[in-house]
Design a protein around this motif. Structure first.
Motif, PDB file in Angstrom:
ATOM      1  N   LEU A  43      10.382 -36.399  40.894  1.00 46.99           N
ATOM      2  CA  LEU A  43       9.291 -37.368  40.990  1.00 46.99           C
ATOM      3  C   LEU A  43       9.838 -38.787  41.155  1.00 46.99           C
ATOM      4  O   LEU A  43      10.798 -39.175  40.488  1.00 46.99           O
ATOM      5  N   LYS A  44       9.205 -39.550  42.044  1.00 43.02           N
ATOM      6  CA  LYS A  44       9.612 -40.936  42.239  1.00 43.02           C
ATOM      7  C   LYS A  44       9.319 -41.782  41.000  1.00 43.02           C
ATOM      8  O   LYS A  44       8.490 -41.417  40.163  1.00 43.02           O
ATOM      9  N   GLU A  45       9.989 -42.905  40.898  1.00 43.34           N
ATOM     10  CA  GLU A  45       9.690 -43.855  39.829  1.00 43.34           C
ATOM     11  C   GLU A  45       8.232 -44.286  39.947  1.00 43.34           C
ATOM     12  O   GLU A  45       7.754 -44.587  41.051  1.00 43.34           O
ATOM     13  N   ALA A  46       7.516 -44.288  38.840  1.00 45.21           N
ATOM     14  CA  ALA A  46       6.085 -44.602  38.776  1.00 45.21           C
ATOM     15  C   ALA A  46       5.227 -43.495  39.380  1.00 45.21           C
ATOM     16  O   ALA A  46       4.021 -43.656  39.549  1.00 45.21           O
ATOM     17  N   GLY A  47       5.845 -42.346  39.689  1.00 44.03           N
ATOM     18  CA  GLY A  47       5.095 -41.199  40.181  1.00 44.03           C
ATOM     19  C   GLY A  47       4.265 -40.563  39.087  1.00 44.03           C
ATOM     20  O   GLY A  47       4.448 -40.839  37.895  1.00 44.03           O
ATOM     21  N   ILE A  48       3.341 -39.689  39.496  1.00 44.00           N
ATOM     22  CA  ILE A  48       2.389 -39.085  38.552  1.00 44.00           C
ATOM     23  C   ILE A  48       2.545 -37.571  38.519  1.00 44.00           C
ATOM     24  O   ILE A  48       2.704 -36.931  39.563  1.00 44.00           O
ATOM     25  N   PHE A  49       2.509 -37.034  37.323  1.00 39.72           N
ATOM     26  CA  PHE A  49       2.472 -35.580  37.134  1.00 39.72           C
ATOM     27  C   PHE A  49       1.142 -35.225  36.496  1.00 39.72           C
ATOM     28  O   PHE A  49       0.724 -35.822  35.504  1.00 39.72           O
ATOM     29  N   MET A  50       0.464 -34.217  37.076  1.00 39.12           N
ATOM     30  CA  MET A  50      -0.817 -33.758  36.541  1.00 39.12           C
ATOM     31  C   MET A  50      -0.776 -32.247  36.357  1.00 39.12           C
ATOM     32  O   MET A  50      -0.351 -31.516  37.265  1.00 39.12           O
ATOM     33  N   THR A  51      -1.221 -31.793  35.206  1.00 41.53           N
ATOM     34  CA  THR A  51      -1.273 -30.352  34.970  1.00 41.53           C
ATOM     35  C   THR A  51      -2.535 -29.979  34.211  1.00 41.53           C
ATOM     36  O   THR A  51      -2.943 -30.669  33.275  1.00 41.53           O
ATOM     37  N   GLN A  52      -3.168 -28.908  34.660  1.00 42.78           N
ATOM     38  CA  GLN A  52      -4.263 -28.285  33.920  1.00 42.78           C
ATOM     39  C   GLN A  52      -3.757 -26.944  33.413  1.00 42.78           C
ATOM     40  O   GLN A  52      -3.179 -26.172  34.173  1.00 42.78           O
ATOM     41  N   GLN A  53      -3.993 -26.682  32.145  1.00 41.15           N
ATOM     42  CA  GLN A  53      -3.525 -25.453  31.538  1.00 41.15           C
ATOM     43  C   GLN A  53      -4.650 -24.776  30.753  1.00 41.15           C
ATOM     44  O   GLN A  53      -5.631 -25.420  30.365  1.00 41.15           O
ATOM     45  N   VAL A  54      -4.488 -23.479  30.542  1.00 40.09           N
ATOM     46  CA  VAL A  54      -5.458 -22.692  29.783  1.00 40.09           C
ATOM     47  C   VAL A  54      -5.130 -22.818  28.293  1.00 40.09           C
ATOM     48  O   VAL A  54      -4.010 -22.545  27.877  1.00 40.09           O
ATOM     49  N   SER A  55      -6.109 -23.229  27.513  1.00 35.90           N
ATOM     50  CA  SER A  55      -5.908 -23.357  26.070  1.00 35.90           C
ATOM     51  C   SER A  55      -5.862 -21.992  25.399  1.00 35.90           C
ATOM     52  O   SER A  55      -6.392 -21.001  25.913  1.00 35.90           O
ATOM     53  N   GLU A  56      -5.249 -21.944  24.241  1.00 35.51           N
ATOM     54  CA  GLU A  56      -5.106 -20.686  23.509  1.00 35.51           C
ATOM     55  C   GLU A  56      -6.450 -20.060  23.150  1.00 35.51           C
ATOM     56  O   GLU A  56      -6.570 -18.837  23.081  1.00 35.51           O
ATOM     57  N   ALA A  57      -7.476 -20.879  22.940  1.00 38.99           N
ATOM     58  CA  ALA A  57      -8.793 -20.369  22.540  1.00 38.99           C
ATOM     59  C   ALA A  57      -9.689 -20.030  23.723  1.00 38.99           C
ATOM     60  O   ALA A  57     -10.883 -19.758  23.544  1.00 38.99           O
ATOM     61  N   ASP A  58      -9.136 -20.006  24.924  1.00 40.25           N
ATOM     62  CA  ASP A  58      -9.904 -19.597  26.095  1.00 40.25           C
ATOM     63  C   ASP A  58     -10.285 -18.120  25.984  1.00 40.25           C
ATOM     64  O   ASP A  58      -9.491 -17.297  25.525  1.00 40.25           O
ATOM     65  N   LYS A  59     -11.511 -17.773  26.401  1.00 39.00           N
ATOM     66  CA  LYS A  59     -12.000 -16.381  26.390  1.00 39.00           C
ATOM     67  C   LYS A  59     -11.824 -15.740  25.012  1.00 39.00           C
ATOM     68  O   LYS A  59     -11.525 -14.556  24.890  1.00 39.00           O
ATOM     69  N   ILE A  60     -12.048 -16.514  23.990  1.00 33.97           N
ATOM     70  CA  ILE A  60     -11.721 -16.055  22.638  1.00 33.97           C
ATOM     71  C   ILE A  60     -12.561 -14.855  22.209  1.00 33.97           C
ATOM     72  O   ILE A  60     -12.069 -13.953  21.530  1.00 33.97           O
ATOM     73  N   ASN A  61     -13.842 -14.801  22.617  1.00 39.03           N
ATOM     74  CA  ASN A  61     -14.661 -13.648  22.212  1.00 39.03           C
ATOM     75  C   ASN A  61     -14.201 -12.367  22.909  1.00 39.03           C
ATOM     76  O   ASN A  61     -14.263 -11.275  22.337  1.00 39.03           O
ATOM     77  N   LEU A  62     -13.714 -12.472  24.136  1.00 39.38           N
ATOM     78  CA  LEU A  62     -13.171 -11.314  24.849  1.00 39.38           C
ATOM     79  C   LEU A  62     -11.913 -10.782  24.163  1.00 39.38           C
ATOM     80  O   LEU A  62     -11.750  -9.582  23.941  1.00 39.38           O
ATOM     81  N   LYS A  63     -11.017 -11.688  23.847  1.00 37.62           N
ATOM     82  CA  LYS A  63      -9.757 -11.296  23.217  1.00 37.62           C
ATOM     83  C   LYS A  63      -9.999 -10.619  21.872  1.00 37.62           C
ATOM     84  O   LYS A  63      -9.370  -9.609  21.545  1.00 37.62           O
ATOM     85  N   LYS A  64     -10.923 -11.161  21.103  1.00 34.94           N
ATOM     86  CA  LYS A  64     -11.231 -10.568  19.799  1.00 34.94           C
ATOM     87  C   LYS A  64     -11.885  -9.203  19.971  1.00 34.94           C
ATOM     88  O   LYS A  64     -11.634  -8.285  19.173  1.00 34.94           O
ATOM     89  N   ALA A  65     -12.687  -9.057  21.000  1.00 34.24           N
ATOM     90  CA  ALA A  65     -13.363  -7.777  21.235  1.00 34.24           C
ATOM     91  C   ALA A  65     -12.359  -6.672  21.565  1.00 34.24           C
ATOM     92  O   ALA A  65     -12.564  -5.508  21.203  1.00 34.24           O
ATOM     93  N   PHE A  66     -11.283  -7.041  22.269  1.00 34.76           N
ATOM     94  CA  PHE A  66     -10.276  -6.050  22.645  1.00 34.76           C
ATOM     95  C   PHE A  66      -9.150  -5.946  21.622  1.00 34.76           C
ATOM     96  O   PHE A  66      -8.324  -5.031  21.698  1.00 34.76           O
ATOM     97  N   GLY A  67      -9.104  -6.884  20.696  1.00 34.82           N
ATOM     98  CA  GLY A  67      -8.049  -6.848  19.690  1.00 34.82           C
ATOM     99  C   GLY A  67      -6.688  -7.233  20.228  1.00 34.82           C
ATOM    100  O   GLY A  67      -5.659  -7.048  19.569  1.00 34.82           O
TER     101      GLY A  67
END
Length: 247
Positions: free
Chosen positions: A129-153
């Protein structure tokens, strides 16, 4: 007894062969989304910029914004994903099979680096990355789809503390020399209109590792649909975090 490890690399290779990374045909309604990632990216780019996208998959999302930049480069570890991405490629978009842990580009080359739902190395990002360049990231949080995960164990990051991944990434970016690191979060409701839409999601994502290979998976799925059916659809949640870091 040693806990069985899920091989995400093999999983994504198979997804690439079958589907690429295209979920546009899913019938799902979402309420409470805080942003659309690549629209946020567009707010931070100029027509003359060069962008590197880590974990580009089969490139559908990346090519949608290609006309807004001078050059876009997408990398992915999966050979099958890259093969799909190259077929409809535009002139100013290039795709390479490469690991984000070892970027093979010149130092200080890109104006912006992005990563959507893909791992990255803060040190490697800082290097290209260049000086003063920008990094952007979107990530999935651990609590995503939490009811599905609990349903399947079982499920992706089910046993992890919610927010830990975000904190780890922020620390890594600061240690790599990024001077400004900002974070954002949302937890939206998702309503899948048909059981087959939810089945498609589970088949082509690692939310429930080895979905369909456990004897009671179908029964658990049917029970989940019955328990979470609403007037709007079959409800679960989409929890995401966004990091915007300036070098």
């Amino acid at each position: 007894m040693k806990k069985e490890q899920f091989d995400y690399r093999v999983f994504y290779e198979e997804v690439g062969k079958e589907n690429g990374w295209n979920f546009d045909k899913l019938q799902v309604k979402t309420e409470g989304i805080g942003w659309e990632f690549y629209q946020e990216v567009l707010k931070n780019v100029r027509k003359s910029d060069c962008l590197l996208d880590l974990g580009c998959g089969s490139g559908e999302q990346l090519t949608k914004i290609a006309t807004s930049l001078f050059l876009m480069v997408g990398i992915d570890l999966s050979h099958s994903m890259i093969e799909k991405a190259r077929k409809p490629s535009q002139k100013n978009v290039k795709f390479f099979q490469m690991s984000s842990e070892q970027l093979q580009f010149p130092n200080d080359f890109f104006d912006i680096v992005t990563s959507r739902h893909a791992p990255f190395s803060a040190k490697e990002v800082a290097g290209v990355l260049k000086e003063a360049g920008i990094f952007m990231t979107q990530q999935v949080s651990e609590a995503d789809k939490i009811n599905l995960k609990k349903a399947f164990g079982r499920g992706q990051a089910l046993e992890s503390q919610d927010g830990q991944l975000k904190d780890d990434y922020v620390r890594d970016l600061e240690e790599a020399g990024f001077t400004s690191v900002q974070t954002y979060e949302y937890d939206a409701a998702e309503y899948y209109q048909r059981p087959e839409d939810l089945l498609f999601l589970l088949k082509y994502t690692p939310i429930i590792p080895k979905f369909g290979e456990y004897p009671d998976d179908l029964n658990r799925f049917e029970d989940f649909v019955a328990a979470h059916q609403t007037e709007k659809g079959i409800v679960t949640n989409s929890k995401r975090f966004l990091i915007v870091a300036k070098k």
